[in-house]
Design an enzyme around this catalytic site. Sequence first.
Site, PDB file in Angstrom:
ATOM      1  CE  LYS A  54      -2.197  -3.389  11.799  1.00 27.21           C
ATOM      2  NZ  LYS A  54      -1.631  -3.169  10.524  1.00 27.21           N
ATOM      3  NE  ARG A 107      -5.184   2.916   6.508  1.00 26.22           N
ATOM      4  CZ  ARG A 107      -6.407   2.447   6.383  1.00 26.22           C
ATOM      5  NH1 ARG A 107      -7.390   3.251   6.009  1.00 26.22           N
ATOM      6  NH2 ARG A 107      -6.656   1.176   6.615  1.00 26.22           N
ATOM      7  CB  CYS A 114      -1.003   0.000   1.149  1.00 25.44           C
ATOM      8  SG  CYS A 114      -0.324  -0.428   2.743  1.00 25.44           S
ATOM      9  CE  LYS A 142      -3.771  -4.438   8.255  1.00 18.77           C
ATOM     10  NZ  LYS A 142      -2.633  -4.110   7.399  1.00 18.77           N
TER      11      LYS A 142
HETATM   12  C1  PBG Z   1      -0.096  -1.894   5.810  1.00 19.58           C
HETATM   13  C2  PBG Z   1      -0.167  -1.789   7.290  1.00 19.58           C
HETATM   14  C3  PBG Z   1      -1.026  -1.018   8.073  1.00 19.58           C
HETATM   15  C4  PBG Z   1      -0.620  -1.197   9.390  1.00 19.58           C
HETATM   16  C5  PBG Z   1       0.456  -2.090   9.369  1.00 19.58           C
HETATM   17  N1  PBG Z   1       0.702  -2.448   8.071  1.00 19.58           N
HETATM   18  C6  PBG Z   1      -2.127  -0.082   7.689  1.00 19.58           C
HETATM   19  C7  PBG Z   1      -3.304  -0.560   6.959  1.00 19.58           C
HETATM   20  O1  PBG Z   1      -3.514  -1.744   6.732  1.00 19.58           O
HETATM   21  O2  PBG Z   1      -4.091   0.305   6.568  1.00 19.58           O
HETATM   22  C8  PBG Z   1      -1.215  -0.534  10.582  1.00 19.58           C
HETATM   23  C9  PBG Z   1      -0.253  -0.243  11.677  1.00 19.58           C
HETATM   24  C10 PBG Z   1      -0.703   0.754  12.667  1.00 19.58           C
HETATM   25  O3  PBG Z   1      -1.793   1.366  12.572  1.00 19.58           O
HETATM   26  O4  PBG Z   1       0.064   0.973  13.598  1.00 19.58           O
HETATM   27  N2  PBG Z   1      -0.970  -2.812   5.261  1.00 19.58           N
HETATM   28 ZN    ZN Z   2      -1.196  -2.511   3.092  1.00 20.53          ZN
END
Ligand code: PBG
Ligand code: ZN
Length: 322
Positions: A246, A203, A120, A193
């Site tokens: 998560k 983000r 991403c 997740k």
């Molecule tokens: C990327 C990713 C994210 C997080 C870890 N890896 C963001 C998302 O999926 O939007 C979140 C970590 C955090 O909020 O501390 N995929």
């Molecule tokens: Zn991602």
Amino acid sequence: MIQRPRRLRKNSIIREMVAETRLSKDMFIYPYFVVDGKNVIHPIDAMPGINHYSVDELVKDVEKGLKLGINKILLFGVGEQKTEDASSSYSNNSVVVKAIVALKEKFGDQLYIITDICVCAYTTHGHCGILHGDYVHNDSSVEVLSKMALAHAQAGADMVAPSDMMDGRIEGMRTLLDANGYENTAIMSYSIKYASAYYGPFREAADSAPQKGDRKSYQMDYRNGNESMTEGILDEAEGADILMVKPALAYMDVIFNLRQNTLLPIACYNVSGEYSMVKAAAAKGWIDEQKIVMENMHAFVRAGATIIITYHTKDIFEKGWL
Ligand code: PBG
Ligand code: ZN
């Protein structure tokens, strides 16, 4: 006769003796955001105390951390060239690759390096996979993610941590790693997740917000608990070494349920929004930061996690909270 559970709470000696949950420094993983350049230590507004580091500054900060016992880190690459096909994510010249090489050169096996595997931050559209029309196409995304994992393994990463939520990515990654001689590179899967508003501050840190739409077609629906076990069981069967839940605080039931359904180690990710809420309230003087943080950390372990990924790690180690 009256029952008296208070007997075992009479003083701190007896409370220590009967404590069911023990935290250890070995449980903590500290996340880092790595950017290109030199002499960069750039604070992330929405995450007080957390910075972007260029590789040279990262090495210095990790050295300080190592002296305190922070010996497991999770790396995120930020600011790479964004393309439709996420090709910069698996480059052998990415900032994450450079960081791994520099850290391993300096610290060798004293430092355990884990890397986040997701595209991403490397796509123009900000989704965690490859788009076919508006849909994040599963199997072509798995191919790219596997290549990213291989590039990190080749650079010397000890463990890769896929956070994309594509189906079959653990098997895809395991197969490619093994075929290239990286059978000892471990996989910690972001198995469960959820699509969560708690990732908001991250983000900004990773510059990885989707430009259009949301992540609900791949990340889980927070109304679902049973489905989360399917995700965990599948990842175990595909060869994950560690399963992760998560976010953490709002998902304690999921951690607990997973503990009853797998024999693998369980990690939880105490994410950016959870961190920033504590930091903000503490800055206002509304809560006692140390007490809140340590209560949260014990709660993760009580729920069943033995590995905690948290931005609070540095405070906990530096300030001697543990
Ligand atoms: C990327 C990713 C994210 C997080 C870890 N890896 C963001 C998302 O999926 O939007 C979140 C970590 C955090 O909020 O501390 N995929
Ligand atoms: Zn991602």
